[in-house]
Design a protein around this motif. Sequence first.
Motif, PDB file in Angstrom:
ATOM      1  N   LEU A  38       1.323  12.848   5.404  1.00  0.00           N
ATOM      2  CA  LEU A  38      -0.006  12.733   6.224  1.00  0.00           C
ATOM      3  C   LEU A  38      -0.919  10.881   6.129  1.00  0.00           C
ATOM      4  O   LEU A  38      -1.296  10.600   7.197  1.00  0.00           O
ATOM      5  CB  LEU A  38      -0.727  13.870   5.533  1.00  0.00           C
ATOM      6  N   VAL A  39      -1.179  10.116   5.393  1.00  0.00           N
ATOM      7  CA  VAL A  39      -2.130   8.907   5.354  1.00  0.00           C
ATOM      8  C   VAL A  39      -1.088   8.389   6.191  1.00  0.00           C
ATOM      9  O   VAL A  39      -1.925   7.478   6.634  1.00  0.00           O
ATOM     10  CB  VAL A  39      -2.010   8.705   3.755  1.00  0.00           C
ATOM     11  N   GLU A  40       0.586   8.132   5.894  1.00  0.00           N
ATOM     12  CA  GLU A  40       1.414   7.103   7.138  1.00  0.00           C
ATOM     13  C   GLU A  40       1.082   7.060   8.429  1.00  0.00           C
ATOM     14  O   GLU A  40       1.001   6.658   8.459  1.00  0.00           O
ATOM     15  CB  GLU A  40       2.570   6.950   6.516  1.00  0.00           C
ATOM     16  N   ARG A  41       0.826   8.896   8.792  1.00  0.00           N
ATOM     17  CA  ARG A  41       0.993   9.224   9.847  1.00  0.00           C
ATOM     18  C   ARG A  41      -0.237   8.241  10.811  1.00  0.00           C
ATOM     19  O   ARG A  41      -0.661   8.277  12.181  1.00  0.00           O
ATOM     20  CB  ARG A  41       1.255  10.799   9.750  1.00  0.00           C
ATOM     21  N   ILE A  42      -1.611   9.372   9.657  1.00  0.00           N
ATOM     22  CA  ILE A  42      -3.094   9.207  10.645  1.00  0.00           C
ATOM     23  C   ILE A  42      -2.602   7.761  10.711  1.00  0.00           C
ATOM     24  O   ILE A  42      -3.348   6.898  11.885  1.00  0.00           O
ATOM     25  CB  ILE A  42      -3.689   9.599   9.369  1.00  0.00           C
ATOM     26  N   LYS A  43      -2.070   6.576   9.542  1.00  0.00           N
ATOM     27  CA  LYS A  43      -2.672   5.350   9.703  1.00  0.00           C
ATOM     28  C   LYS A  43      -2.015   4.619  10.807  1.00  0.00           C
ATOM     29  O   LYS A  43      -2.558   3.754  11.780  1.00  0.00           O
ATOM     30  CB  LYS A  43      -1.922   4.532   8.849  1.00  0.00           C
ATOM     31  N   ALA A  44      -0.906   5.465  10.668  1.00  0.00           N
ATOM     32  CA  ALA A  44       0.196   4.768  12.035  1.00  0.00           C
ATOM     33  C   ALA A  44      -0.191   5.153  13.298  1.00  0.00           C
ATOM     34  O   ALA A  44       0.390   4.782  14.736  1.00  0.00           O
ATOM     35  CB  ALA A  44       1.707   4.823  11.947  1.00  0.00           C
ATOM     36  N   GLU A  45      -0.822   6.496  13.710  1.00  0.00           N
ATOM     37  CA  GLU A  45      -0.791   7.222  14.823  1.00  0.00           C
ATOM     38  C   GLU A  45      -2.447   7.358  15.769  1.00  0.00           C
ATOM     39  O   GLU A  45      -2.522   7.783  16.851  1.00  0.00           O
ATOM     40  CB  GLU A  45      -0.303   8.607  15.410  1.00  0.00           C
ATOM     41  N   VAL A  46      -3.065   7.114  14.617  1.00  0.00           N
ATOM     42  CA  VAL A  46      -4.428   7.778  15.128  1.00  0.00           C
ATOM     43  C   VAL A  46      -5.177   6.578  15.508  1.00  0.00           C
ATOM     44  O   VAL A  46      -5.272   5.577  14.740  1.00  0.00           O
ATOM     45  CB  VAL A  46      -5.551   8.495  13.548  1.00  0.00           C
ATOM     46  N   PRO A  47      -5.433   6.446  16.848  1.00  0.00           N
ATOM     47  CA  PRO A  47      -6.181   5.166  17.239  1.00  0.00           C
ATOM     48  C   PRO A  47      -7.573   5.190  17.157  1.00  0.00           C
ATOM     49  O   PRO A  47      -8.723   5.369  17.486  1.00  0.00           O
ATOM     50  CB  PRO A  47      -5.856   5.949  18.971  1.00  0.00           C
ATOM     51  N   ILE A  48      -8.314   4.348  15.879  1.00  0.00           N
ATOM     52  CA  ILE A  48      -8.802   3.577  15.068  1.00  0.00           C
ATOM     53  C   ILE A  48      -8.516   2.687  14.775  1.00  0.00           C
ATOM     54  O   ILE A  48      -7.651   2.532  14.988  1.00  0.00           O
ATOM     55  CB  ILE A  48      -9.242   4.409  13.679  1.00  0.00           C
ATOM     56  N   TRP A  49     -10.095   1.289  15.250  1.00  0.00           N
ATOM     57  CA  TRP A  49     -10.246  -0.119  14.714  1.00  0.00           C
ATOM     58  C   TRP A  49     -10.541  -0.175  14.131  1.00  0.00           C
ATOM     59  O   TRP A  49     -12.270   0.903  14.325  1.00  0.00           O
ATOM     60  CB  TRP A  49     -10.504  -0.155  16.208  1.00  0.00           C
ATOM     61  N   LYS A  50     -10.779  -1.202  13.326  1.00  0.00           N
ATOM     62  CA  LYS A  50     -11.527  -1.705  12.392  1.00  0.00           C
ATOM     63  C   LYS A  50     -11.948  -2.922  12.597  1.00  0.00           C
ATOM     64  O   LYS A  50     -11.246  -3.675  12.825  1.00  0.00           O
ATOM     65  CB  LYS A  50     -10.715  -1.893  10.812  1.00  0.00           C
TER      66      LYS A  50
END
Length: 160
Positions: free
Chosen positions: A120-132
């Motif tokens: 879940l953590v890896e997929r969220i970081k890779a797929e969810v469009p959030i910018w830092k």
Amino acid sequence: MDTSIEVVFAGLSSQPISVDAAIAAVESDTAGAVVSFSGVVRNHDGGKQVQRLSYSAHPLATAVLNEVVASLGAVRDPSGHPVRIWLAHRVGPLEIGEPALVCAVASSHRAEAFELCSALVERIKAEVPIWKEQFFTDGSVEWVGAGHVPPDVAPENPQP
């Protein structure tokens, strides 16, 4: 037997998130394992000192997050009990030490809980469009992309 995932919570939050609250939300009498992850804001990146961060999410970020969770389908729990999930990603300003991403998974056995939490953590970081947006102590600012917007809905310039 294959069992379904019970999503206790999955979303974005403009308010502080807590790994303790996530763990408490997924615990149950059938869970022999509760695995959690808390990604916290660190004070450095790429050799530079970070002062603070701000996360911005595309309007579709929640939908993409829910698609990631839904795509997991049935998860194999050897005892046949539901696997419970709680996850949240912060948006808005964050200070050093604050959790930016929290995930907790409860399962009858540890192997499934560890595997699912990590996935879940890896997929969220890779797929969810959030910018830092990183604010450095030297006054410089850097945008770092996380995730992506599905091509059929991506704007010409997805960064805020």
